[in-house]
Design a protein around this motif. Sequence first.
Motif, PDB file in Angstrom:
ATOM      1  N   ILE A  28      -6.713 -29.083  43.245  1.00  6.86           N
ATOM      2  CA  ILE A  28      -6.738 -30.134  44.415  1.00  6.86           C
ATOM      3  C   ILE A  28      -8.085 -30.332  45.216  1.00  6.86           C
ATOM      4  O   ILE A  28      -8.297 -28.807  45.871  1.00  6.86           O
ATOM      5  CB  ILE A  28      -4.941 -30.145  45.641  1.00  6.86           C
ATOM      6  CG1 ILE A  28      -4.035 -30.485  44.654  1.00  6.86           C
ATOM      7  CG2 ILE A  28      -5.164 -30.785  46.569  1.00  6.86           C
ATOM      8  CD1 ILE A  28      -2.825 -30.400  45.636  1.00  6.86           C
ATOM      9  N   ILE A  72      -9.626 -30.546  49.315  1.00  4.10           N
ATOM     10  CA  ILE A  72      -9.931 -30.866  50.105  1.00  4.10           C
ATOM     11  C   ILE A  72     -10.915 -30.809  52.009  1.00  4.10           C
ATOM     12  O   ILE A  72     -10.731 -29.392  51.652  1.00  4.10           O
ATOM     13  CB  ILE A  72      -8.679 -30.862  50.977  1.00  4.10           C
ATOM     14  CG1 ILE A  72      -6.917 -31.168  50.378  1.00  4.10           C
ATOM     15  CG2 ILE A  72      -8.434 -31.287  52.685  1.00  4.10           C
ATOM     16  CD1 ILE A  72      -6.065 -30.644  51.336  1.00  4.10           C
ATOM     17  N   LEU A  76      -6.728 -34.143  42.010  1.00  8.84           N
ATOM     18  CA  LEU A  76      -6.072 -35.478  43.329  1.00  8.84           C
ATOM     19  C   LEU A  76      -7.719 -34.744  44.710  1.00  8.84           C
ATOM     20  O   LEU A  76      -8.059 -33.519  45.167  1.00  8.84           O
ATOM     21  CB  LEU A  76      -5.139 -34.204  44.278  1.00  8.84           C
ATOM     22  CG  LEU A  76      -4.407 -35.605  44.977  1.00  8.84           C
ATOM     23  CD1 LEU A  76      -4.245 -36.933  44.158  1.00  8.84           C
ATOM     24  CD2 LEU A  76      -3.012 -34.730  45.629  1.00  8.84           C
ATOM     25  N   ILE A 122      -8.886 -34.859  48.072  1.00  7.51           N
ATOM     26  CA  ILE A 122      -9.037 -35.546  49.355  1.00  7.51           C
ATOM     27  C   ILE A 122     -10.328 -35.305  50.521  1.00  7.51           C
ATOM     28  O   ILE A 122     -10.590 -34.511  51.006  1.00  7.51           O
ATOM     29  CB  ILE A 122      -7.918 -35.401  50.220  1.00  7.51           C
ATOM     30  CG1 ILE A 122      -6.615 -35.409  49.074  1.00  7.51           C
ATOM     31  CG2 ILE A 122      -7.679 -35.401  52.175  1.00  7.51           C
ATOM     32  CD1 ILE A 122      -5.778 -34.924  49.210  1.00  7.51           C
ATOM     33  N   THR A 144      -4.560 -44.614  51.469  1.00 11.53           N
ATOM     34  CA  THR A 144      -4.592 -44.209  50.780  1.00 11.53           C
ATOM     35  C   THR A 144      -4.387 -45.151  49.592  1.00 11.53           C
ATOM     36  O   THR A 144      -4.473 -46.397  50.921  1.00 11.53           O
ATOM     37  CB  THR A 144      -3.267 -44.029  49.580  1.00 11.53           C
ATOM     38  OG1 THR A 144      -2.224 -44.724  50.239  1.00 11.53           O
ATOM     39  CG2 THR A 144      -2.749 -42.394  50.433  1.00 11.53           C
ATOM     40  N   SER A 177       0.157 -36.005  49.922  1.00 13.39           N
ATOM     41  CA  SER A 177      -0.267 -35.682  48.757  1.00 13.39           C
ATOM     42  C   SER A 177      -0.241 -35.234  47.573  1.00 13.39           C
ATOM     43  O   SER A 177      -0.271 -36.015  46.563  1.00 13.39           O
ATOM     44  CB  SER A 177      -1.354 -33.914  48.284  1.00 13.39           C
ATOM     45  OG  SER A 177      -2.095 -34.280  49.964  1.00 13.39           O
ATOM     46  N   ARG A 220       0.997 -37.242  43.822  1.00  7.09           N
ATOM     47  CA  ARG A 220       1.321 -37.103  42.623  1.00  7.09           C
ATOM     48  C   ARG A 220       2.101 -37.415  42.044  1.00  7.09           C
ATOM     49  O   ARG A 220       2.247 -38.844  40.574  1.00  7.09           O
ATOM     50  CB  ARG A 220       1.418 -35.777  42.704  1.00  7.09           C
ATOM     51  CG  ARG A 220       0.463 -34.662  43.039  1.00  7.09           C
ATOM     52  CD  ARG A 220       0.601 -34.632  41.262  1.00  7.09           C
ATOM     53  NE  ARG A 220      -1.194 -33.516  40.985  1.00  7.09           N
ATOM     54  CZ  ARG A 220      -1.539 -31.936  41.441  1.00  7.09           C
ATOM     55  NH1 ARG A 220       0.105 -31.580  41.723  1.00  7.09           N
ATOM     56  NH2 ARG A 220      -2.661 -31.851  41.044  1.00  7.09           N
TER      57      ARG A 220
END
Length: 407
Positions: free
Chosen positions: A272, A274, A321, A323, A371, A394, A398
């Motif tokens: 992830i 960010i 992921l 962000i 999103t 988040s 997933r």
Amino acid sequence: MRIALGVSGGIAAYKAAELARLLIQRGHEVQAILTDAAQQFITPLTFATLTGRKPITSLFSDGSAESTLASSVEHIGVAQENDLLVVAPATANVLAQFAHGFAGDFLSTMYLAFTGPVVLAPAMNANMWGHPATRSNLEVLRGRGHVIVSPGDGFLACGVIGPGRLAEPVEIADAVDRACKPQVVHDLVGETVLITAGPTQEPIDPVRFLSNRSSGKMGFALAEAAAARGAHVILISGPVDLHTPSGVERVDVKTAEEMRNAVFAHLDGVSIVIKCAAVADFRVASVPQHKIKKTMARFSVELDPTPDILAELGRKKGDRLLIGFAAETENLVQEAKRKLEAKNCDMIVGNLVGQSDTGFESDDNQVILVTRSGTTELPRAPKRVIADQIFNESMKLRLLATAPYAH
Ligand code: PMT
């Protein structure tokens, strides 16, 4: 809290109306979900009147004006919107569906998509309650951490005396309140989260620089939240005056170029990312070796764009992921949506800046999460609380990415 109240088909369904009333009285928002069998015992109108919301009564929208569903993936939306699921009464059939993952109606489908706490208040005939099938289903559900509010003993509707009578609504409401209390979740165990924070400083000469007002508080709150949830956290920070949260690996950088290099040097194994840092968009094209003298009446500098780290991460995204943030003074949602696509992110945290009590430097923030499935406005809260809400969202992303019916 936003509570999904599942009602399944048993004579005790009438007590669910009292439970809905109690939950509303205690300040919760309640979305009732009635199975077909429940509607044989109690009407949707009762719950609509008590909760002020249309109950959900079917898995599919029938297209009528009365239909409660906006789309056929509404179970995902309801699973995302609610903080807790309580089912009262939970029949033997519902327990079996939940335990074995059958998704034959709205309630059981939403249960599979739901990641929050679950409270189940069973009610049934004493023999059904004692049956080995029910006992083993209960064990499975307890094993998942669900709260079971055990039924009481007494005279049952079927004429039998014994266990199986739905617990009193006040007892179930108390169990809901206990389950609502913030718990430390460890849903990031095994994840490596890379977070950028703070401003960058772009030199003008050896003693001066271009920078911005970012204090690093939002990024550090994210790092603290991720570490508390069990993640290995790499925090790449511009110059800030903050203590490193416990257990977090910190890398200090100054310029956008240094931040870019640090991000890509630490990216192996990261699941992830960010990008909370307020990275300077421009740097001085040619930095003089010596201090610019004050004797100059006027001077100008030429600026070049800095590397867009988030856009590069988007191009090399893989399974990660991703962000990003969007700090805007106007057209927040529009800009956040544009950045979501332009930088190939999974989520953009839109941050309205330019006011004193949220955004840059303040302890609180107010953001909107954008999103591809929609936008969620988060009310103003301390940055640490917002950080947890970003991770909650988040984790839902997933789940959506792996749910077969989401595609
Ligand atoms: O640090 P605080 O005082 O707590 O304040 C928090 C914050 C306001 C800085 C934070 O919440 C925030 O909004 N951070 C993003 C600031 C920003 O640079 O936004 P942007 O819209 O200009 O950039 C969009 C995204 O691209 C951001 O994720 C940014 O990190 C990234 N970016 C931008 C430029 C660049 N050269 N490289 C990037 O990766």
